[in-house]
Design an enzyme around this catalytic site. Structure first.
Site, PDB file in Angstrom:
ATOM      1  N   LYS A 272      38.955  10.482  95.905  1.00 14.35           N
ATOM      2  CA  LYS A 272      39.708  10.402  94.650  1.00 14.35           C
ATOM      3  C   LYS A 272      41.165  10.666  94.970  1.00 14.35           C
ATOM      4  CE  LYS A 272      35.997  11.679  91.481  1.00 14.35           C
ATOM      5  NZ  LYS A 272      35.342  12.803  90.782  1.00 14.35           N
TER       6      LYS A 272
ATOM      7  N   LYS B 141      24.589  10.926  86.138  1.00 12.33           N
ATOM      8  CA  LYS B 141      24.920  12.347  86.248  1.00 12.33           C
ATOM      9  C   LYS B 141      23.643  13.160  86.093  1.00 12.33           C
ATOM     10  CE  LYS B 141      29.461  12.206  86.500  1.00 12.33           C
ATOM     11  NZ  LYS B 141      30.225  12.807  87.592  1.00 12.33           N
TER      12      LYS B 141
ATOM     13  N   GLU C 111      25.507  13.109  95.113  1.00 15.31           N
ATOM     14  CA  GLU C 111      26.911  13.482  95.188  1.00 15.31           C
ATOM     15  C   GLU C 111      27.098  14.946  94.771  1.00 15.31           C
ATOM     16  OE1 GLU C 111      29.296  10.761  92.903  1.00 15.31           O
ATOM     17  OE2 GLU C 111      31.108  11.973  93.084  1.00 15.31           O
TER      18      GLU C 111
ATOM     19  N   GLY D  38      36.256   8.081  90.415  1.00 15.57           N
ATOM     20  CA  GLY D  38      37.050   7.913  89.199  1.00 15.57           C
ATOM     21  C   GLY D  38      37.068   9.201  88.410  1.00 15.57           C
TER      22      GLY D  38
ATOM     23  N   LYS E 172      25.358   4.957  89.032  1.00 11.60           N
ATOM     24  CA  LYS E 172      25.385   6.404  89.295  1.00 11.60           C
ATOM     25  C   LYS E 172      25.031   7.113  88.012  1.00 11.60           C
ATOM     26  CE  LYS E 172      29.338   9.565  89.748  1.00 11.60           C
ATOM     27  NZ  LYS E 172      30.602   9.766  90.498  1.00 11.60           N
TER      28      LYS E 172
ATOM     29  N   SER F 137      29.478   4.732  86.495  1.00  7.96           N
ATOM     30  CA  SER F 137      29.000   6.114  86.404  1.00  7.96           C
ATOM     31  C   SER F 137      28.528   6.353  84.977  1.00  7.96           C
ATOM     32  CB  SER F 137      30.152   7.059  86.757  1.00  7.96           C
ATOM     33  OG  SER F 137      29.760   8.397  86.580  1.00  7.96           O
TER      34      SER F 137
ATOM     35  N   ASP G 130      32.303  15.074  97.004  1.00  2.53           N
ATOM     36  CA  ASP G 130      33.401  14.721  96.098  1.00  2.53           C
ATOM     37  C   ASP G 130      34.340  15.938  96.041  1.00  2.53           C
ATOM     38  OD1 ASP G 130      35.027  14.381  93.833  1.00  2.53           O
ATOM     39  OD2 ASP G 130      33.438  13.700  92.501  1.00  2.53           O
TER      40      ASP G 130
ATOM     41  N   ASP H 132      24.893  12.202  90.665  1.00  5.75           N
ATOM     42  CA  ASP H 132      26.047  13.095  90.865  1.00  5.75           C
ATOM     43  C   ASP H 132      25.811  14.389  90.094  1.00  5.75           C
ATOM     44  OD1 ASP H 132      28.489  14.320  91.221  1.00  5.75           O
ATOM     45  OD2 ASP H 132      29.686  12.739  90.275  1.00  5.75           O
TER      46      ASP H 132
END
Ligand code: OSB
Ligand code: MG
Length: 373
Positions: free
Chosen positions: A265, A166, A216, A293, A164, A138, A241, A191
């Site tokens: 998670k 952000k 996400e 995570g 991934k 990520s 998520d 995400d």
């Protein structure tokens, strides 16, 4: 085998990240982590509370978790016999929310049970579907697109199976276009950590042209119905998520068509018992899952590795090598990623990697032992 919890020690650790980590809700330089040590018959089991330093990912933060553990979660469990760690979560089910605090203690009890039985944690939870966990990485919001591209290149070359990135308003379509130009064929996902509203639907549709594996949590942390409407308008699969805090939420989200993939998670759902339940709901509905995570220390990372050996964790998750986050971690040896982009599980009892107690003491800023009164 019954477990009788003799005492519980809370450890507050302060650990500086190698590089700041930025999401749509803010930048983190230093993690304030609560570890939970549950002791029975002189054996310690370890769990990690995965909340952030501020109540911006969800409602929890380091201080709230400490108070919840000390005043509500641990006291009723002290001196009590549990048939197994699977019963521990129910003892604090009256608490509304605060699942990461509850999950830290619950995970410590699973680790403890595994150690008391001399088995690896992955075996105790019914995992073991694979010996190697597929890994993604990520990558946070950077100061420049050039920096982002450099980071992605480094991790792709290290072997990570998916990237991934952000996103947030102002760091989305144009940036992803640059990434795709540079890396046309990598497995890529984005995400948003709840940064958009349903009224952004036309903007979010522009992401469809990039062939993302998934987007996400684009919408609010507690909003399942709008995600269903968004999913109907998008070709890109939505992965939830923040929204999925229980197996019941997973059922509702799947029934409404709010997602095609779920990120599990451990802390967010309150520990292993609920994580296994969410995994089961997804599996029965043909929804693949992957392990999320929360910038964990080695302890939380190893719990995630154990979880990711359950059968339906078929997509590469956010479990990456320790060196990406920490100069020095509290387990030794470190978790390493193979050139194939995988982590090999270990067979030591409990979470599987030895604790580095010297380093644990070096990064600890507060400690409190709770005993039966
Ligand atoms: O939404 O997955 C998230 C980190 C902090 C808070 C939320 C998230 C993340 C990550 C990092 O994406 C995942 C990791 O620990 O590698
Ligand atoms: Mg996320």
């Amino acid at each position: 085998m019954a477990i009788r919890i003799d005492e519980v020690r809370l450890h507050h650790l302060r650990m500086e990240l190698v590089h700041f980590f930025e999401t749509s809700f803010g930048r983190t330089y230093t993690r304030e982590i609560v570890l939970v040590e549950a002791v029975a018959g002189g054996v310690s089991g370890w769990g990690e509370v995965t909340c952030g330093e501020h109540p911006f990912y969800n409602e929890e933060w380091t201080e709230s978790a400490w108070l919840l553990l000390k005043n509500y979660i641990v006291p009723p469990a002290l001196g009590r016999e549990f048939e197994s760690a699977a019963m521990v979560g129910a003892a604090s089910a009256g608490i509304k929310g605060h699942k990461m605090a509850r999950g830290g203690f619950e995970a410590a009890c699973w680790d403890l049970e595994a150690r008391l039985k001399g088995v690896p944690l992955w075996k105790l939870i019914g995992g073991g579907a694979r010996r190697e966990i597929p890994c993604g990485v990520s990558i946070g919001i950077q100061d420049s697109v050039r920096q982002l591209l450099e980071k992605i290149r480094r991790e792709v070359e290290a072997g990570y199976q998916r990237i991934k990135m952000k996103i947030k308003p102002g760091w989305d379509v144009d940036v992803i276009r640059e990434v795709r130009r540079e890396f046309p064929s990598i497995l890529l996902m984005a995400d948003a950590n709840s940064a958009y509203r349903l009224s952004d639907i036309e903007h979010l549709r522009r992401l469809d042209e990039f062939g993302l594996m998934m987007i996400e949590q684009p919408l609010a942390h507690d909003e399942i119905i709008d995600h269903a409407e968004l999913q109907r308008a998008l070709a890109t699969p939505i992965c939830l998520d923040e929204c999925i805090r229980s197996a019941h939420h997973a059922e509702q989200a799947i029934r409404l068509g709010a997602c095609r993939i779920i990120n599990i998670k451990l802390g967010r759902v309150g520990g292993f018992t609920e994580a296994i339940a969410v995994h089961g709901v997804a599996q029965r509905n043909g929804i693949p899952v992957w392990p999320g995570g929360m910038l964990e220390s080695g302890v939380g990372r190893c719990h995630n590795i154990a979880m990711a050996t359950l059968a339906n964790f078929t997509l590469p998750g956010d479990i990456s090598a320790i060196r990406i986050y920490w100069k020095r971690d509290i387990i030794d040896p470190w978790v390493e990623v193979t050139p194939r982009g995988t982590i090999e599980i270990r067979d030591d009892p409990g979470f599987g990697w030895p604790l580095d107690r010297e380093q644990l003491a070096a990064v600890r800023v507060r400690e409190e032992t709770l005993r039966p009164r």
